[in-house]
Write a protein that holds these residues in place. Structure first.
Motif, PDB file in Angstrom:
ATOM      1  N   ILE A   1      70.787  70.168  62.679  1.00  0.00           N
ATOM      2  CA  ILE A   1      69.862  71.264  62.965  1.00  0.00           C
ATOM      3  C   ILE A   1      68.443  70.810  62.622  1.00  0.00           C
ATOM      4  CG2 ILE A   1      69.259  73.664  62.445  1.00  0.00           C
ATOM      5  CD1 ILE A   1      72.167  74.078  61.547  1.00  0.00           C
ATOM      6  N   ARG A   2      67.513  71.104  63.492  1.00  0.00           N
ATOM      7  CA  ARG A   2      66.126  70.741  63.219  1.00  0.00           C
ATOM      8  C   ARG A   2      65.635  71.455  61.961  1.00  0.00           C
ATOM      9  NH1 ARG A   2      62.650  72.357  68.065  1.00  0.00           N
ATOM     10  NH2 ARG A   2      64.195  74.028  68.173  1.00  0.00           N
ATOM     11  N   VAL A   3      64.658  70.829  61.296  1.00  0.00           N
ATOM     12  CA  VAL A   3      64.205  71.391  60.026  1.00  0.00           C
ATOM     13  C   VAL A   3      62.691  71.288  59.878  1.00  0.00           C
ATOM     14  CG1 VAL A   3      64.723  69.199  58.866  1.00  0.00           C
ATOM     15  CG2 VAL A   3      64.485  71.278  57.497  1.00  0.00           C
ATOM     16  N   ILE A   4      62.116  72.391  59.396  1.00  0.00           N
ATOM     17  CA  ILE A   4      60.707  72.416  59.011  1.00  0.00           C
ATOM     18  C   ILE A   4      60.655  72.181  57.510  1.00  0.00           C
ATOM     19  CG2 ILE A   4      58.624  73.833  58.793  1.00  0.00           C
ATOM     20  CD1 ILE A   4      59.645  75.481  61.186  1.00  0.00           C
ATOM     21  N   GLY A   5      59.958  71.168  57.080  1.00  0.00           N
ATOM     22  CA  GLY A   5      59.788  70.902  55.661  1.00  0.00           C
ATOM     23  C   GLY A   5      58.572  71.644  55.142  1.00  0.00           C
ATOM     24  N   TYR A   6      58.794  72.536  54.181  1.00  0.00           N
ATOM     25  CA  TYR A   6      57.684  73.254  53.553  1.00  0.00           C
ATOM     26  C   TYR A   6      57.241  72.452  52.336  1.00  0.00           C
ATOM     27  CZ  TYR A   6      55.073  76.730  50.897  1.00  0.00           C
ATOM     28  OH  TYR A   6      54.090  77.373  50.166  1.00  0.00           O
ATOM     29  N   LYS A   7      56.136  71.769  52.487  1.00  0.00           N
ATOM     30  CA  LYS A   7      55.631  70.873  51.437  1.00  0.00           C
ATOM     31  C   LYS A   7      54.462  71.553  50.745  1.00  0.00           C
ATOM     32  CE  LYS A   7      54.183  66.066  50.708  1.00  0.00           C
ATOM     33  NZ  LYS A   7      53.887  64.774  51.367  1.00  0.00           N
ATOM     34  N   SER A   8      54.780  72.281  49.691  1.00  0.00           N
ATOM     35  CA  SER A   8      53.749  73.048  48.993  1.00  0.00           C
ATOM     36  C   SER A   8      53.111  72.218  47.887  1.00  0.00           C
ATOM     37  CB  SER A   8      54.366  74.309  48.373  1.00  0.00           C
ATOM     38  OG  SER A   8      55.162  73.967  47.256  1.00  0.00           O
ATOM     39  N   ALA A   9      52.100  72.799  47.263  1.00  0.00           N
ATOM     40  CA  ALA A   9      51.429  72.124  46.155  1.00  0.00           C
ATOM     41  C   ALA A   9      52.360  71.967  44.961  1.00  0.00           C
ATOM     42  CB  ALA A   9      50.186  72.917  45.750  1.00  0.00           C
ATOM     43  N   ASN A  10      53.419  72.784  44.933  1.00  0.00           N
ATOM     44  CA  ASN A  10      54.365  72.732  43.808  1.00  0.00           C
ATOM     45  C   ASN A  10      55.517  71.760  44.038  1.00  0.00           C
ATOM     46  OD1 ASN A  10      52.957  74.774  42.400  1.00  0.00           O
ATOM     47  ND2 ASN A  10      53.985  76.358  43.597  1.00  0.00           N
ATOM     48  N   SER A  11      55.579  71.143  45.216  1.00  0.00           N
ATOM     49  CA  SER A  11      56.672  70.230  45.525  1.00  0.00           C
ATOM     50  C   SER A  11      56.586  68.992  44.633  1.00  0.00           C
ATOM     51  CB  SER A  11      56.615  69.802  46.990  1.00  0.00           C
ATOM     52  OG  SER A  11      56.714  70.920  47.836  1.00  0.00           O
ATOM     53  N   LYS A  12      57.711  68.637  44.017  1.00  0.00           N
ATOM     54  CA  LYS A  12      57.729  67.484  43.117  1.00  0.00           C
ATOM     55  C   LYS A  12      58.919  66.598  43.435  1.00  0.00           C
ATOM     56  CE  LYS A  12      55.659  70.106  39.305  1.00  0.00           C
ATOM     57  NZ  LYS A  12      55.881  70.640  37.938  1.00  0.00           N
ATOM     58  N   GLN A  13      58.657  65.305  43.560  1.00  0.00           N
ATOM     59  CA  GLN A  13      59.697  64.285  43.781  1.00  0.00           C
ATOM     60  C   GLN A  13      60.562  64.589  45.005  1.00  0.00           C
ATOM     61  OE1 GLN A  13      60.537  63.518  39.039  1.00  0.00           O
ATOM     62  NE2 GLN A  13      62.197  63.137  40.468  1.00  0.00           N
ATOM     63  N   GLN A  14      59.996  65.261  46.008  1.00  0.00           N
ATOM     64  CA  GLN A  14      60.769  65.596  47.206  1.00  0.00           C
ATOM     65  C   GLN A  14      60.335  64.709  48.369  1.00  0.00           C
ATOM     66  OE1 GLN A  14      63.367  67.805  46.668  1.00  0.00           O
ATOM     67  NE2 GLN A  14      62.512  67.584  44.610  1.00  0.00           N
ATOM     68  N   ASP A  15      61.298  64.290  49.178  1.00  0.00           N
ATOM     69  CA  ASP A  15      61.066  63.390  50.302  1.00  0.00           C
ATOM     70  C   ASP A  15      61.176  64.187  51.603  1.00  0.00           C
ATOM     71  OD1 ASP A  15      60.973  61.409  52.187  1.00  0.00           O
ATOM     72  OD2 ASP A  15      62.763  60.350  51.496  1.00  0.00           O
ATOM     73  N   TYR A  16      60.107  64.218  52.360  1.00  0.00           N
ATOM     74  CA  TYR A  16      60.063  65.023  53.582  1.00  0.00           C
ATOM     75  C   TYR A  16      60.173  64.180  54.856  1.00  0.00           C
ATOM     76  CZ  TYR A  16      58.724  68.817  50.519  1.00  0.00           C
ATOM     77  OH  TYR A  16      58.739  69.752  49.516  1.00  0.00           O
ATOM     78  N   THR A  17      60.544  62.905  54.705  1.00  0.00           N
ATOM     79  CA  THR A  17      60.589  62.038  55.882  1.00  0.00           C
ATOM     80  C   THR A  17      61.674  62.475  56.874  1.00  0.00           C
ATOM     81  OG1 THR A  17      62.025  60.477  54.681  1.00  0.00           O
ATOM     82  CG2 THR A  17      59.659  60.034  54.665  1.00  0.00           C
ATOM     83  N   GLY A  18      62.676  63.222  56.416  1.00  0.00           N
ATOM     84  CA  GLY A  18      63.725  63.675  57.329  1.00  0.00           C
ATOM     85  C   GLY A  18      63.396  64.952  58.056  1.00  0.00           C
ATOM     86  N   ALA A  19      62.251  65.566  57.738  1.00  0.00           N
ATOM     87  CA  ALA A  19      61.868  66.823  58.395  1.00  0.00           C
ATOM     88  C   ALA A  19      61.322  66.545  59.796  1.00  0.00           C
ATOM     89  CB  ALA A  19      60.833  67.553  57.560  1.00  0.00           C
ATOM     90  N   ASN A  20      61.662  67.423  60.741  1.00  0.00           N
ATOM     91  CA  ASN A  20      61.122  67.293  62.095  1.00  0.00           C
ATOM     92  C   ASN A  20      59.668  67.727  62.154  1.00  0.00           C
ATOM     93  OD1 ASN A  20      64.220  68.262  62.383  1.00  0.00           O
ATOM     94  ND2 ASN A  20      63.724  66.780  63.970  1.00  0.00           N
ATOM     95  N   TYR A  21      59.324  68.683  61.293  1.00  0.00           N
ATOM     96  CA  TYR A  21      57.962  69.208  61.227  1.00  0.00           C
ATOM     97  C   TYR A  21      57.650  69.455  59.748  1.00  0.00           C
ATOM     98  CZ  TYR A  21      59.918  70.526  65.750  1.00  0.00           C
ATOM     99  OH  TYR A  21      60.596  70.511  66.946  1.00  0.00           O
ATOM    100  N   ILE A  22      56.377  69.379  59.395  1.00  0.00           N
ATOM    101  CA  ILE A  22      55.970  69.639  58.015  1.00  0.00           C
ATOM    102  C   ILE A  22      54.876  70.693  57.995  1.00  0.00           C
ATOM    103  CG2 ILE A  22      54.902  68.677  55.934  1.00  0.00           C
ATOM    104  CD1 ILE A  22      56.231  66.022  56.557  1.00  0.00           C
ATOM    105  N   VAL A  23      55.035  71.694  57.123  1.00  0.00           N
ATOM    106  CA  VAL A  23      54.063  72.763  56.950  1.00  0.00           C
ATOM    107  C   VAL A  23      53.651  72.796  55.488  1.00  0.00           C
ATOM    108  CG1 VAL A  23      53.751  75.272  56.960  1.00  0.00           C
ATOM    109  CG2 VAL A  23      54.944  74.162  58.845  1.00  0.00           C
ATOM    110  N   HIS A  24      52.354  72.890  55.237  1.00  0.00           N
ATOM    111  CA  HIS A  24      51.862  72.926  53.862  1.00  0.00           C
ATOM    112  C   HIS A  24      51.541  74.343  53.386  1.00  0.00           C
ATOM    113  CE1 HIS A  24      51.146  68.705  55.024  1.00  0.00           C
ATOM    114  NE2 HIS A  24      51.304  68.445  53.734  1.00  0.00           N
ATOM    115  N   ASP A  25      51.338  75.256  54.322  1.00  0.00           N
ATOM    116  CA  ASP A  25      50.937  76.619  53.967  1.00  0.00           C
ATOM    117  C   ASP A  25      51.426  77.559  55.064  1.00  0.00           C
ATOM    118  OD1 ASP A  25      49.564  79.044  53.424  1.00  0.00           O
ATOM    119  OD2 ASP A  25      47.877  77.959  52.524  1.00  0.00           O
ATOM    120  N   PHE A  26      52.248  78.536  54.717  1.00  0.00           N
ATOM    121  CA  PHE A  26      52.770  79.468  55.723  1.00  0.00           C
ATOM    122  C   PHE A  26      51.667  80.312  56.360  1.00  0.00           C
ATOM    123  CE2 PHE A  26      56.946  79.193  53.300  1.00  0.00           C
ATOM    124  CZ  PHE A  26      57.556  78.421  54.278  1.00  0.00           C
TER     125      PHE A  26
END
Length: 218
Positions: free
Chosen positions: A182-207
Motif C-alpha cells: 500500500i502506498r504511504v505518506i511519511g509524516y516527517k515532523s519536527a519531533n521525528s527521531k531516528q526514523q527512516d522515510y526512504t520507503g515513503a512514496n510521499y513525504i509531508v512535513h506539516d499537515f
C-alpha cells in the motif's frame, strides 16, 4: 484514485509520545532497568505487548508480559487523563474533516491499544469520521509486519490496495505499509527521531501544507 486513507494514530493524529515516554520510563525505573534513548526509539511503531516482549529479551525482566503491559497502561491513562495540553497534530483535524467531506473512507491502523485509541477518539470527538479502527493489540505481530494494514484494507469499503493510502510517521509503520503493498505518506515532523522515510512514496512535513484535494490527486 485514493478512496480510503488509513491513518496511524500516535504521532500522526495526536502527539501522545510525551505521555507514552513518561509511562514507559516511570515503569522502567520501577523495574530497575536503564533503557537508552537509542533502544527506546527502536520501539516506535511497536505495540506495547511487543515492546515488553523485547524488554524481557534485552534486559531479562521478570514477570508476565500482560502484567507489564497493564502497569504501563495504568501509568499512561493516569497521565493522559490529567494532561491539559494534549492536542491533535496541527492541521490534522482539517485534513480529516476535509477528506470525510469529500467522501473518502477513513480507517485507523494503530499499534496503540483499543483503550488508548478510545481515549483519544472520545476526547477529540473523532469517531464520526472513521468507519473502522484496527488496534495492534488485536494482532500477534506489530509493525513492520504488514498485518495491521492488510486488515485495515480488508475492512475498507474500497479495499483494492491501489485505492488505499497510509499516513505514517515511523520507520516500522512505513515498512509495514510497504510490505502490505500500500502506498504511504511519511509524516516527517519536527519531533521525528531516528526514523527512516526512504520507503515513503510521499513525504509531508506539516499537515497544514496539504488538504483533501492533495491526497485525492495522488
Amino acid at each position: 484514485m485514493v478512496k480510503t486513507v488509513i491513518f496511524d494514530m500516535d504521532g500522526v493524529i495526536v502527539d501522545t509520545e510525551p505521555v507514552h515516554r513518561y509511562a514507559y520510563h516511570t515503569h522502567f525505573a520501577e523495574l530497575g532497568i536503564d533503557v537508552s534513548e537509542h533502544v527506546y526509539n527502536s520501539f516506535t511503531g511497536h505495540s506495547t505487548k511487543n515492546t515488553y516482549e523485547r524488554i524481557k529479551e534485552i534486559y531479562g525482566v521478570e514477570g508476565e508480559v500482560q502484567s507489564l503491559v497493564l502497569r504501563k497502561r495504568a501509568l499512561f491513562n493516569e497521565s493522559f487523563d490529567t494532561k491539559p495540553d494534549l492536542e491533535l497534530i496541527d492541521g490534522v483535524r482539517d485534513l480529516i474533516e476535509g477528506l470525510h467531506a469529500k467522501g473518502v473512507e477513513l480507517v485507523v491502523g494503530s499499534s496503540a491499544s483499543k483503550s488508548t485509541i478510545d481515549r483519544v477518539f472520545t476526547r477529540f470527538g473523532l469517531y464520526p469520521f472513521f468507519t473502522h479502527i484496527v488496534s495492534g493489540e488485536e494482532l500477534p505481530k506489530s509493525k513492520p509486519d504488514p498485518a495491521i494494514f492488510l486488515k485495515a484494507a480488508s475492512l475498507a469499503k474500497y479495499n483494492a490496495k491501489e485505492e488505499c493510502i497510509v499516513i505514517e510517521d515511523s520507520t516500522n509503520g512505513i515498512k509495514a505499509a510497504n510490505a502490505a503493498g500500500i502506498r504511504v505518506i511519511g509524516y516527517k515532523s519536527a519531533n521525528s527521531k531516528q526514523q527512516d522515510y526512504t520507503g515513503a512514496n510521499y513525504i509531508v512535513h506539516d499537515f497544514r501544507d496539504i488538504d483533501a484535494d492533495y491526497i485525492l490527486a495522488l
